[in-house]
Design an enzyme around this catalytic site. Structure first.
Site, short mmCIF file in Angstrom:
data_model
loop_
_atom_site.label_atom_id
_atom_site.label_comp_id
_atom_site.label_asym_id
_atom_site.label_seq_id
_atom_site.Cartn_x
_atom_site.Cartn_y
_atom_site.Cartn_z
N PHE A 1 0.90 -1.43 0.02
CA PHE A 1 -0.07 -0.08 -0.02
C PHE A 1 0.72 1.30 -0.08
CE2 PHE A 1 -2.04 -3.12 3.07
CZ PHE A 1 -2.78 -3.78 2.02
N HIS A 2 1.86 1.48 -0.90
CA HIS A 2 2.63 2.44 -0.81
C HIS A 2 2.90 3.12 -2.35
CE1 HIS A 2 5.23 0.76 2.59
NE2 HIS A 2 4.10 1.33 3.11
N PRO A 3 1.60 3.49 -3.08
CA PRO A 3 1.55 3.98 -4.24
C PRO A 3 2.19 5.43 -4.45
CG PRO A 3 -0.65 4.11 -3.63
CD PRO A 3 0.19 3.32 -2.48
#
Length: 536
Positions: free
Chosen positions: A472-474
């Site tokens: 979850f690190h875009p």
């Protein structure tokens, strides 16, 4: 009929998430600034937002998660991943893993070397320190008394201490501080909590600022598009609880909607690749080919090992008596499993000893499940997740309709780059090696995922595609720079337009070597200073 929101605003901030809350606070400190913050989601007054283990009940919950999904990923054997994004004030800091991590000094020095003057490690460190309230107090590296609380976790697991001892046997030594500029080594993650309760940017920055008469916050305000007068952005068109509204920004519109929604709003406003926009019936108003490109993320490979002779959360959570004990411990002392971040223990290593800095991050958890949100396994186990911190695989994120309601088409292209394939295989082998250490022998670790029968590099890569998932690190979809694909300048102003900046994870030209929430806070702190100096 479209309503004009009463009054004039100097700054309109689109997005009340990680960056938006910081901007609202800093810009409203000046009583001469009138600031409006628009958040498409709701408030954060939901109990599972605040109980740390509640991330399990927030991800996949339409009350606080936009419920996005990626496109089918060839590198993940055709799987589409759930892609959580915070649908709530505080954004992803209301549903994330709460880990305080800055990345490596080399990350930011790399940004500067790419032409982004003012973004080297020595430039950004003061902004990390500015908002920090570190549990050890003020030092050369850390701040005290700021809004962003950084503390230790309030529980301990024997199996995680044993894992640290196991890592030492292979030369992966403990570190006192993951946030010194070099995060190499092992340790227990510091977290953004306050006395065992999640500390999001709403509590830290926004709620104190909402007492000021010059700040207005609107929730359930879905932005449709930016309003342009020639090459100047003058305001925002949005729907507040379904009613169309327009608002004018006398100085600037600040786009802080995140790496997925900031490029989406630019494209809906006619800013992006003209051919792509025309095909959707959108009149192009500004040619900016980098919008939505350069999407990067951290992919984690979740290896799981059964253990015995020690306690893990699996047994506690699968027993009625265990669950009652967990609830009582949290009620009495705000400690125990309900206070835990998704990952308690971290390790930063190199997939290749020739590398200058670590390119692997481990998130080690005293629990296991088939996937996040599913029931925990009915046997004691630990999860040893490993992610490639600096992937070469790059994707994109673009709208598919002339409407703000559907999510964009999110394509990460995980494991498409040859080097990422090599790193994935090396990561599984390294995790397996650590689990053979003498320190772990009393717990009899037995590999469950990917499984001991998976041996060849080709099979390991295939299995990585089956078990890997996003962490979850875009970032990167409105990247900072001066090259033809850059969207914003080092001052975060959109190239070729006046009155518009992008301030969120999308401006990162290259993903940082660690978790992304606190770097986004730093970006917002630095941006607020640049905005104030330019308005003076």
């Amino acid at each position: 009929m479209t309503e004009q929101l009463s009054g004039d605003y100097d700054y309109v901030i689109v997005g009340g998430g990680t960056a938006g809350c910081v901007l609202a606070n800093r810009l409203s400190e000046d009583p001469g600034n009138r600031v409006l913050l628009l958040e498409a989601g709701g408030n954060d007054r939901y109990h599972w937002v605040h109980i740390p283990v509640g991330y399990l009940y927030c991800i996949g919950n339409p009350r606080v998660d936009w419920m996005m999904k990626t496109a089918a990923e060839p590198g993940l054997n055709g799987r589409s991943l759930v892609y959580p994004r915070g649908k709530v004030l505080g954004g992803c800091t209301s549903i994330n893993g709460m880990i305080y991590m800055r990345g490596q000094a080399a990350d930011y020095d790399g940004w500067r070397q790419m032409g982004n003057t003012g973004w080297g490690w020595d430039d950004v460190l003061p902004y990390f320190r500015k908002s920090e309230d570190h549990h050890k107090g003020e030092s050369e590296l850390h701040g005290a008394g700021g809004e962003w609380k950084v503390t230790t976790q309030r529980l301990s697991w024997d199996i995680l201490h044993a894992f640290q001892d196991a890592a030492k046997e292979f030369g992966y030594l403990p570190t006192e501080d993951f946030n010194s500029g070099s995060n190499e080594g092992s340790g227990f993650f510091e977290v953004n909590q306050n006395n065992g309760v999640r500390w999001n940017t709403t509590k830290a920055f926004l709620r104190p600022a909402m007492k000021r008469p010059n700040l207005r916050v609107l929730t359930h305000a879905m932005t449709d598009r930016l309003i342009l007068d020639g090459k100047r952005v003058t305001g925002v068109a949005f729907r507040h609880k379904g009613r169309p509204v327009t608002v004018t920004a006398r100085r600037e519109v600040l786009l802080a909607a995140g790496a997925i929604n900031s490029p989406k709003l630019l494209e809906l406003s006619g800013i992006g690749q003209p051919d792509r926009l025309s095909a959707l019936g959108i009149t192009p108003v500004h040619d900016l080919p980098g919008v939505g490109e350069n999407l990067q993320d951290h992919l984690q490979i979740r290896t799981v090992f059964k253990v015995s002779g020690t306690e893990t959360l699996n047994e506690k959570a699968n027993s009625l008596l265990g669950r009652l004990g967990i609830g009582l411990e949290y009620a009495l002392s705000r400690s125990g499993p309900l206070s835990m971040a998704p990952s308690q223990f971290g390790l930063f290593t190199k997939s290749d000893p020739a590398l200058a800095t670590p390119d692997l991050e481990y998130h080690v958890q005293p629990l296991s499940t088939d996937r996040l949100g599913d029931p925990l396994h009915p046997f004691p186990a630990i999860t040893v997740s490993v992610c490639n911190l600096r992937p070469d695989s790059v994707g994109d994120c673009h709208i598919t309709q002339n409407s703000p309601d559907p999510q964009p088409d999110i394509r990460l292209n995980y494991l498409s780059a040859d080097r990422d394939k090599l790193v994935a295989v090396a990561a599984i082998k390294q995790a397996r090696q650590i689990m053979t250490a003498d320190a772990l022998k009393p717990y009899d670790p037995r590999e469950f995922l990917p499984g001991p029968s998976i041996r060849s590099d080709a099979d390991l890569l295939q299995e990585a595609g089956n078990i890997a998932t996003t962490i979850f690190h875009p970032v990167g979809t409105c990247k900072m720079g001066n090259d033809p694909m850059a969207v914003v300048s080092p001052e975060l102003k959109v190239h070729g337009l006046d009155g518009l900046r992008v301030i969120d994870a999308s401006i990162m030209p290259r993903i940082v070597s660690g978790n992304t929430a606190s770097p986004v806070i730093m970006i917002a702190e630095k941006a607020a200073d640049m905005i104030r100096s330019s308005s003076g």
